[in-house]
Design a protein around this motif. Structure first.
Motif, mmCIF file in Angstrom:
data_model
loop_
_atom_site.group_PDB
_atom_site.id
_atom_site.type_symbol
_atom_site.label_atom_id
_atom_site.label_comp_id
_atom_site.label_asym_id
_atom_site.label_seq_id
_atom_site.Cartn_x
_atom_site.Cartn_y
_atom_site.Cartn_z
ATOM 1 N N PHE A 7 80.436 8.649 -4.064
ATOM 2 C CA PHE A 7 81.679 9.575 -3.647
ATOM 3 C C PHE A 7 83.019 8.973 -4.334
ATOM 4 O O PHE A 7 83.863 9.987 -4.294
ATOM 5 C CB PHE A 7 82.069 9.725 -2.131
ATOM 6 N N ALA A 8 83.167 7.832 -4.607
ATOM 7 C CA ALA A 8 84.388 7.560 -5.209
ATOM 8 C C ALA A 8 84.908 7.954 -6.647
ATOM 9 O O ALA A 8 86.142 8.323 -6.744
ATOM 10 C CB ALA A 8 84.500 5.968 -5.420
ATOM 11 N N SER A 9 83.872 8.488 -7.307
ATOM 12 C CA SER A 9 84.118 9.015 -8.640
ATOM 13 C C SER A 9 84.236 10.496 -8.570
ATOM 14 O O SER A 9 84.376 11.223 -9.526
ATOM 15 C CB SER A 9 82.978 8.581 -9.782
ATOM 16 N N ALA A 49 87.853 25.674 -0.137
ATOM 17 C CA ALA A 49 89.134 26.328 0.450
ATOM 18 C C ALA A 49 89.203 26.084 1.756
ATOM 19 O O ALA A 49 90.255 25.795 2.583
ATOM 20 C CB ALA A 49 89.287 27.728 0.189
ATOM 21 N N TYR A 50 87.930 26.339 2.315
ATOM 22 C CA TYR A 50 87.812 26.224 4.026
ATOM 23 C C TYR A 50 88.147 24.768 4.219
ATOM 24 O O TYR A 50 88.997 24.572 5.365
ATOM 25 C CB TYR A 50 86.432 26.408 4.525
ATOM 26 N N ALA A 51 87.795 23.812 3.745
ATOM 27 C CA ALA A 51 87.981 22.467 4.144
ATOM 28 C C ALA A 51 89.345 22.219 3.767
ATOM 29 O O ALA A 51 89.965 21.435 4.711
ATOM 30 C CB ALA A 51 87.071 21.362 3.143
ATOM 31 N N ALA A 52 90.036 22.395 2.862
ATOM 32 C CA ALA A 52 91.482 22.450 2.578
ATOM 33 C C ALA A 52 92.411 23.098 3.711
ATOM 34 O O ALA A 52 93.276 22.452 4.456
ATOM 35 C CB ALA A 52 91.829 22.962 1.336
ATOM 36 N N GLY A 53 91.767 24.185 4.246
ATOM 37 C CA GLY A 53 92.465 24.901 5.377
ATOM 38 C C GLY A 53 92.283 24.410 6.500
ATOM 39 O O GLY A 53 93.427 24.254 7.176
ATOM 40 N N LEU A 54 91.403 23.556 6.821
ATOM 41 C CA LEU A 54 91.078 22.845 8.119
ATOM 42 C C LEU A 54 92.239 21.520 7.859
ATOM 43 O O LEU A 54 92.879 21.247 8.885
ATOM 44 C CB LEU A 54 89.810 22.014 8.037
ATOM 45 N N LYS A 55 92.369 20.822 6.712
ATOM 46 C CA LYS A 55 93.219 19.911 6.778
ATOM 47 C C LYS A 55 94.622 20.196 6.804
ATOM 48 O O LYS A 55 95.507 19.413 7.459
ATOM 49 C CB LYS A 55 92.880 19.148 5.153
ATOM 50 N N GLU A 86 89.378 14.443 -6.345
ATOM 51 C CA GLU A 86 89.730 14.704 -4.904
ATOM 52 C C GLU A 86 89.864 16.277 -4.184
ATOM 53 O O GLU A 86 89.954 17.237 -5.038
ATOM 54 C CB GLU A 86 91.294 14.469 -4.897
ATOM 55 N N GLY A 87 89.055 16.375 -2.927
ATOM 56 C CA GLY A 87 89.259 17.670 -2.368
ATOM 57 C C GLY A 87 87.961 18.419 -2.787
ATOM 58 O O GLY A 87 87.994 19.416 -2.457
ATOM 59 N N ASP A 88 86.959 17.773 -3.483
ATOM 60 C CA ASP A 88 85.764 18.573 -3.810
ATOM 61 C C ASP A 88 84.757 18.184 -2.918
ATOM 62 O O ASP A 88 83.840 17.375 -3.614
ATOM 63 C CB ASP A 88 85.466 18.259 -5.264
ATOM 64 N N ILE A 89 84.831 18.858 -1.832
ATOM 65 C CA ILE A 89 83.886 18.390 -0.758
ATOM 66 C C ILE A 89 82.554 18.936 -0.972
ATOM 67 O O ILE A 89 81.516 18.489 -0.576
ATOM 68 C CB ILE A 89 84.525 19.100 0.594
ATOM 69 N N TYR A 90 82.487 20.178 -1.646
ATOM 70 C CA TYR A 90 81.249 20.683 -1.978
ATOM 71 C C TYR A 90 80.387 19.777 -2.839
ATOM 72 O O TYR A 90 79.201 19.509 -2.600
ATOM 73 C CB TYR A 90 81.634 22.076 -2.860
ATOM 74 N N ALA A 91 81.094 19.121 -4.074
ATOM 75 C CA ALA A 91 80.402 18.295 -4.809
ATOM 76 C C ALA A 91 79.952 17.073 -3.927
ATOM 77 O O ALA A 91 78.911 16.546 -4.055
ATOM 78 C CB ALA A 91 81.260 17.711 -5.818
ATOM 79 N N MET A 92 80.590 16.622 -3.034
ATOM 80 C CA MET A 92 80.393 15.368 -2.134
ATOM 81 C C MET A 92 79.242 15.827 -1.334
ATOM 82 O O MET A 92 78.419 15.043 -1.082
ATOM 83 C CB MET A 92 81.336 15.021 -1.112
#
Ligand code: HEM
Ligand code: FES
Lengths: 221, 257
Positions: free
Chosen positions: A135-137, A48-54, A140-146
């Motif tokens: 990372f490609a798999s 949510a924080y990452a999405a907020g930044l975007k 989308e938007g799951d920065i945590y998993a990345m």
């Protein structure tokens, strides 16, 4: 303008620009750290924080361009001033001695250049996602998993921890040095400003390193 | 005491120069460092060799002539002491002692341990002065000076211009010397008319002479025989910023600021 000339082309002025740009970069580093530590609050909060930044849109770009400008100026002046400093003593002492200069203060250009290399890798790694094909798999938007996928590699994590060590040495001297450069040396202030560099350095090192180490230890998954 | 000296020998400013090893035997530990060199030179001359050239004058720590880097430290290992006031009891018999000139592009070696420090004179001439009216002096107490300012100006005024700060600095920067002059003159009312011009001109001249930039490592303060504080460098930085903000520096004879 005379003021610009005096700031860019004089010894004291250039140092002041180094100090101000260094402080801007330090501000970014601390803000980045506090955002990143949200990873310990779980996937939902972190994403949510990452999405907020975007979603900041134009504002984000202003911040990015400001940072880029500060970075370019800081590195340009660092290289220029260091080159002048080297050429000011063409013949070295046969018997070198250091009376009180700290270790961190003597390797500023080295820890600085290590940061430049690290920043290039860091952008390629998590921002442009060029270095890790896995990372490609990811959704989308799951920065945590990345982040978890990225730090599962001990080599990558080890490199991050080393880079944070270099950064903390840089800040150990740099943050305290800023006060002297900007003319804020003062008897009553000094006990605090002398400690501020080491304190910021410790926070930055422990804070940032905790993330790859926690991933490797399986504490964050 | 017996010592093994490693001394920089250089015939003239064109010569490449090299370190030379010289044995110094039977030195009294009550001798000053320069007296030790005098003894070594007498022996060298007796044996038909060229004596070691080094700068000295007052030999009592006030003129700023002596200038030796001893085992990597300008003016040797004792804090707040010039080479001429350093005694051999600070060393151990059998010790190796490296003796080198101040090392800086702006201080070229003339011979052996003697360097040309006229770069400091040019920095001083660029801004380290005050304008005074000729004629009979005014009453001593007609210009009030706060005690604190007088004390700080005095702490800076003890600078003897030896150049140890440049020699000690990892970047061969003269900031401690310059800041002592800027502090001394700018803190006092007599130095106010040239306040902006002074700091701008001195910092400009420093660059022209080929000195390096300050990196706040404070080696200068540790080497200074007069124990001048880096607090003065901070004051000079402040002075510089203040002066840089004022587009035009005040012109003489136009009613000041
Ligand atoms: C995250 C990035 C960076 C941060 C937060 C940072 C921070 C700082 C700070 C606060 C200072 C002290 C300024 C002063 O008082 O003069 C400084 C100085 C310096 N930085 Fe950086 N810096 C960064 C990157 C770099 C890079 C990439 C380089 C080299 C290419 C570099 C080279 C230097 C040098 C040479 C100094 C001067 C050291 C001195 O005067 O003692 N820095 N930095
Ligand atoms: S000879 Fe005068 S200060 Fe040393």
């Amino acid at each position: 303008m005379k003021l610009c000339d005096r700031l860019f082309n004089s010894s004291v002025g250039a140092k002041m620009l180094m100090a101000v740009t260094g402080l801007m970069l330090t501000g970014f580093v601390l803000a980045h750290l506090s955002g990143n530590l949200l990873i310990f609050a779980g996937a939902e909060k972190f994403n949510a924080y990452a999405a907020g930044l975007k979603s900041l849109g134009a504002l984000l770009w202003v911040a990015r361009l400001g940072l880029l400008g500060a970075f370019v100026l800081h590195v340009y002046l660092a290289v220029k001033l260091t080159a002048e400093n080297r050429s000011a003593r063409p013949v070295k002492y046969a018997h070198e001695a250091t009376i009180q200069a700290s270790f961190a203060s003597r390797y500023m250009i080295h820890t600085g250049l290590m940061m430049a290399a690290f920043i290039a890798f860091h952008l390629a790694h998590y921002t442009f996602r060029w270095t890790d094909p896995s990372f490609a798999s990811l959704p989308e938007g799951d920065i945590y998993a990345m982040v978890i996928a990225g730090f599962s590699s001990p080599a990558v994590s080890g490199f991050y921890v080393l880079a944070m060590l270099a950064l903390s040495f840089h800040l150990c001297h740099g943050v305290s040095s800023v006060f002297q450069t900007l003319g804020l040396y003062h008897g009553n202030l000094n006990p605090m400003t002398e400690k501020l560099g080491p304190i910021v350095a410790t926070i930055v090192f422990v804070g940032f390193s905790s993330i790859p180490l926690a991933v490797l230890a399986g504490l964050v998954k | 005491m017996d010592l093994t000296l490693h001394v920089w020998r250089q015939k003239n400013s064109k010569d490449a120069g090299k370190m030379e090893t010289i044995e110094a035997k039977g030195i009294s530990e009550n001798a000053s460092f320069l007296e030790m060199l005098d003894t070594v030179n007498e022996n060298l001359q007796k044996n038909g060799k060229e004596p070691i050239a080094f700068d000295h004058d007052c030999r009592e720590g006030i003129c700023g002539s002596c200038s030796l880097v001893i085992n990597g430290e300008p003016h040797g290992p004792e804090y707040g002491t010039t080479s001429c006031q350093l005694h051999m009891r600070s060393f151990k018999s059998g010790q190796n002692i490296f003796i080198e000139p101040w090392r800086a592009k702006a201080f070229p070696v003339l011979k052996d341990l003697v360097v040309d420090r006229s770069a400091f004179d040019r920095i001083q001439q660029a801004g380290g002065f005050i304008s005074v009216n000729t004629g009979s002096p005014q009453d001593a107490n007609s210009i009030p000076v706060p005690k604190q300012d007088a004390d700080k100006a005095f702490d800076a005024a003890v600078c003897i211009g030896c150049g140890a700060c440049v020699a000690a600095c990892k970047n061969a920067s003269p900031m401690l010397f310059m800041s002592a002059k800027v502090s001394q003159l700018s803190l006092l009312p007599q130095g106010k008319p040239e306040r902006e011009r002074r700091v701008l001109a001195m910092v400009d001249q420093m660059k022209k002479e080929g000195f390096g930039n300050c990196t706040n490592q404070y080696e200068c303060e540790a080497a200074c025989p007069k124990e001048i504080s880096v607090e003065h460098i901070a004051r000079m930085n402040r002075e510089y910023f203040r002066a840089a903000l004022r587009e035009e520096t005040p012109k003489e004879g136009h009613g000041g600021e």
